[in-house]
Design an enzyme around this catalytic site. Structure first.
Site, PDB file in Angstrom:
ATOM      1  N   ASP A   1      40.712  29.081  35.315  1.00 15.74           N
ATOM      2  CA  ASP A   1      40.743  29.434  33.904  1.00 15.74           C
ATOM      3  C   ASP A   1      39.609  28.675  33.246  1.00 15.74           C
ATOM      4  OD1 ASP A   1      42.263  31.134  32.026  1.00 15.74           O
ATOM      5  OD2 ASP A   1      42.321  29.285  30.859  1.00 15.74           O
ATOM      6  N   SER A   2      38.811  29.384  32.483  1.00 16.27           N
ATOM      7  CA  SER A   2      37.594  28.775  31.964  1.00 16.27           C
ATOM      8  C   SER A   2      37.258  29.363  30.610  1.00 16.27           C
ATOM      9  CB  SER A   2      36.451  28.999  32.965  1.00 16.27           C
ATOM     10  OG  SER A   2      36.381  30.361  33.339  1.00 16.27           O
TER      11      SER A   2
ATOM     12  N   ASP B   1      26.802  33.371  28.901  1.00 20.67           N
ATOM     13  CA  ASP B   1      25.618  32.717  29.482  1.00 20.67           C
ATOM     14  C   ASP B   1      24.311  32.970  28.723  1.00 20.67           C
ATOM     15  OD1 ASP B   1      26.660  31.190  31.608  1.00 20.67           O
ATOM     16  OD2 ASP B   1      26.752  32.934  32.928  1.00 20.67           O
TER      17      ASP B   1
ATOM     18  N   PHE C   1      27.070  35.795  33.406  1.00 20.09           N
ATOM     19  CA  PHE C   1      27.974  36.750  32.761  1.00 20.09           C
ATOM     20  C   PHE C   1      28.460  36.097  31.463  1.00 20.09           C
ATOM     21  CE2 PHE C   1      32.040  34.620  33.549  1.00 20.09           C
ATOM     22  CZ  PHE C   1      31.675  33.716  34.548  1.00 20.09           C
TER      23      PHE C   1
ATOM     24  N   GLY D   1      32.037  38.364  37.665  1.00 20.70           N
ATOM     25  CA  GLY D   1      31.069  37.266  37.582  1.00 20.70           C
ATOM     26  C   GLY D   1      31.636  35.994  38.170  1.00 20.70           C
ATOM     27  N   LYS D   2      32.895  35.696  37.811  1.00 19.02           N
ATOM     28  CA  LYS D   2      33.548  34.509  38.371  1.00 19.02           C
ATOM     29  C   LYS D   2      33.692  34.646  39.881  1.00 19.02           C
ATOM     30  CE  LYS D   2      37.376  33.098  36.026  1.00 19.02           C
ATOM     31  NZ  LYS D   2      38.432  33.034  35.003  1.00 19.02           N
TER      32      LYS D   2
ATOM     33  N   ARG E   1      32.040  25.503  36.679  1.00 24.88           N
ATOM     34  CA  ARG E   1      32.739  26.124  37.810  1.00 24.88           C
ATOM     35  C   ARG E   1      32.276  25.512  39.137  1.00 24.88           C
ATOM     36  NH1 ARG E   1      32.048  30.507  36.115  1.00 24.88           N
ATOM     37  NH2 ARG E   1      34.059  30.593  35.077  1.00 24.88           N
TER      38      ARG E   1
HETATM   39  P1  ITT Z   1      40.564  36.145  35.213  1.00 29.42           P
HETATM   40  O1  ITT Z   1      41.612  35.582  34.293  1.00 29.42           O
HETATM   41  O2  ITT Z   1      40.979  37.402  35.895  1.00 29.42           O
HETATM   42  O3  ITT Z   1      40.007  35.127  36.155  1.00 29.42           O
HETATM   43  P2  ITT Z   1      38.969  36.270  32.797  1.00 29.42           P
HETATM   44  O4  ITT Z   1      37.556  36.693  32.475  1.00 29.42           O
HETATM   45  O5  ITT Z   1      40.069  36.822  31.910  1.00 29.42           O
HETATM   46  O6  ITT Z   1      39.281  36.613  34.323  1.00 29.42           O
HETATM   47  P3  ITT Z   1      39.416  33.621  31.767  1.00 29.42           P
HETATM   48  O7  ITT Z   1      40.683  33.962  31.075  1.00 29.42           O
HETATM   49  O8  ITT Z   1      39.318  32.320  32.514  1.00 29.42           O
HETATM   50  O9  ITT Z   1      39.023  34.716  32.838  1.00 29.42           O
HETATM   51  O10 ITT Z   1      38.259  33.715  30.677  1.00 29.42           O
HETATM   52  C1  ITT Z   1      37.015  33.224  30.983  1.00 29.42           C
HETATM   53  C2  ITT Z   1      36.030  33.700  29.912  1.00 29.42           C
HETATM   54  O11 ITT Z   1      35.250  32.576  29.488  1.00 29.42           O
HETATM   55  C3  ITT Z   1      35.070  34.694  30.521  1.00 29.42           C
HETATM   56  O12 ITT Z   1      35.521  36.021  30.338  1.00 29.42           O
HETATM   57  C4  ITT Z   1      33.783  34.399  29.755  1.00 29.42           C
HETATM   58  O13 ITT Z   1      33.824  35.062  28.521  1.00 29.42           O
HETATM   59  C5  ITT Z   1      33.884  32.903  29.502  1.00 29.42           C
HETATM   60  N1  ITT Z   1      33.251  32.135  30.595  1.00 29.42           N
HETATM   61  C6  ITT Z   1      33.870  31.367  31.538  1.00 29.42           C
HETATM   62  N2  ITT Z   1      32.983  30.867  32.410  1.00 29.42           N
HETATM   63  C7  ITT Z   1      31.778  31.344  32.019  1.00 29.42           C
HETATM   64  C8  ITT Z   1      30.484  31.196  32.540  1.00 29.42           C
HETATM   65  O14 ITT Z   1      30.245  30.513  33.657  1.00 29.42           O
HETATM   66  N3  ITT Z   1      29.500  31.805  31.899  1.00 29.42           N
HETATM   67  C9  ITT Z   1      29.710  32.522  30.797  1.00 29.42           C
HETATM   68  N4  ITT Z   1      30.899  32.742  30.250  1.00 29.42           N
HETATM   69  C10 ITT Z   1      31.948  32.145  30.858  1.00 29.42           C
END
Ligand code: ITT
Length: 202
Positions: free
Chosen positions: A73-74, A159, A156, A15-16, A185
């Site tokens: 990181d989000s 959301d 994703f 999704g990211k 983002r």
């Molecule tokens: P990478 O570290 O590989 O990039 P990850 O999913 O583990 O992937 P993060 O540690 O940054 O990434 O966790 C981000 C989580 O925060 C993500 O899995 C979602 O649950 C939530 N999240 C972040 N941005 C979001 C968005 O735009 N919409 C919905 N949920 C989001």
């Protein structure tokens, strides 16, 4: 130093990846992804802040590939939960938890909390590093309210439960380009793009 024409997008979250690709599509760069480097193990994301985790991820992949690397990181901060799930958003319901389990845990944790106390925000920290130097870094946030019943098929993660009160829709109900226009983002990545313009021109 001459900037590379290649940028590695270091995320394993599809999704990211989809969103970042779209937001940065105007930059004169060739994008590589972690699918091009399947043997690299991910770092442990154990830093206390989004910024520090983004830097850790960007450096980790840049050092192993030799490429300029963008990491994001989000996560979601919910005020009634003291800022949780925060940096643990991806793993809120357990190490290998998916979106469904994370969302179920979130809604259970907010049981009995009235609508006006369900304020929350998405945060994003993004960093571009070549392994030692940081070439760009930026943050973004978007405010919303957590709702019990999921709405929408786009996006994703959290959301479907993240309502934008002024618009009356969740971020999963927005078309992708509209989410990118307002999202945490989208804000962070556009700032990254601006900071890369000069290095890319050299
Ligand atoms: P990478 O570290 O590989 O990039 P990850 O999913 O583990 O992937 P993060 O540690 O940054 O990434 O966790 C981000 C989580 O925060 C993500 O899995 C979602 O649950 C939530 N999240 C972040 N941005 C979001 C968005 O735009 N919409 C919905 N949920 C989001």
């Amino acid at each position: 130093m001459r900037a590379p024409a290649i940028l590695l997008l270091a995320t394993s979250n599809p999704g990211k990846l989809r969103e970042i690709r779209q937001i940065l599509s105007g930059l004169p760069i060739e994008i590589k992804t972690l699918a091009d480097f399947p043997d690299i193990q991910p770092p442990v994301e154990d830093e206390p802040t989004f910024e520090a985790n983004a830097l850790k991820k960007a450096r980790h992949y840049a050092r192993r590939t030799g490429l300029w690397t963008l990491a994001d990181d989000s996560g979601l901060e919910v005020d009634a939960l003291g800022g949780a799930p925060g940096v643990r958003s991806a793993r809120y319901a357990g190490e290998n938890a998916g979106d469904t389990a994370n969302n179920a845990k979130l809604i259970a944790a907010l049981a009995g909390v009235p609508a006006e106390r369900r304020t929350a925000r998405f945060r994003c920290a993004a960093v571009v590093s070549d392994g030692s130097r940081v070439w760009a870094s930026a943050q973004g946030t978007v405010d919303g309210l957590i709702i019990d019943t999921p709405r929408g098929q786009n996006g994703f993660g959290y959301d479907p439960h993240f309502l934008l009160p002024q618009r009356g829709v969740t971020t999963a109900e927005l078309p992708p380009e509209e989410k990118n226009r307002i999202s945490h983002r989208g804000q962070a990545m556009r700032r990254i793009g601006e900071q890369l313009t000069d290095p890319l021109a050299k």
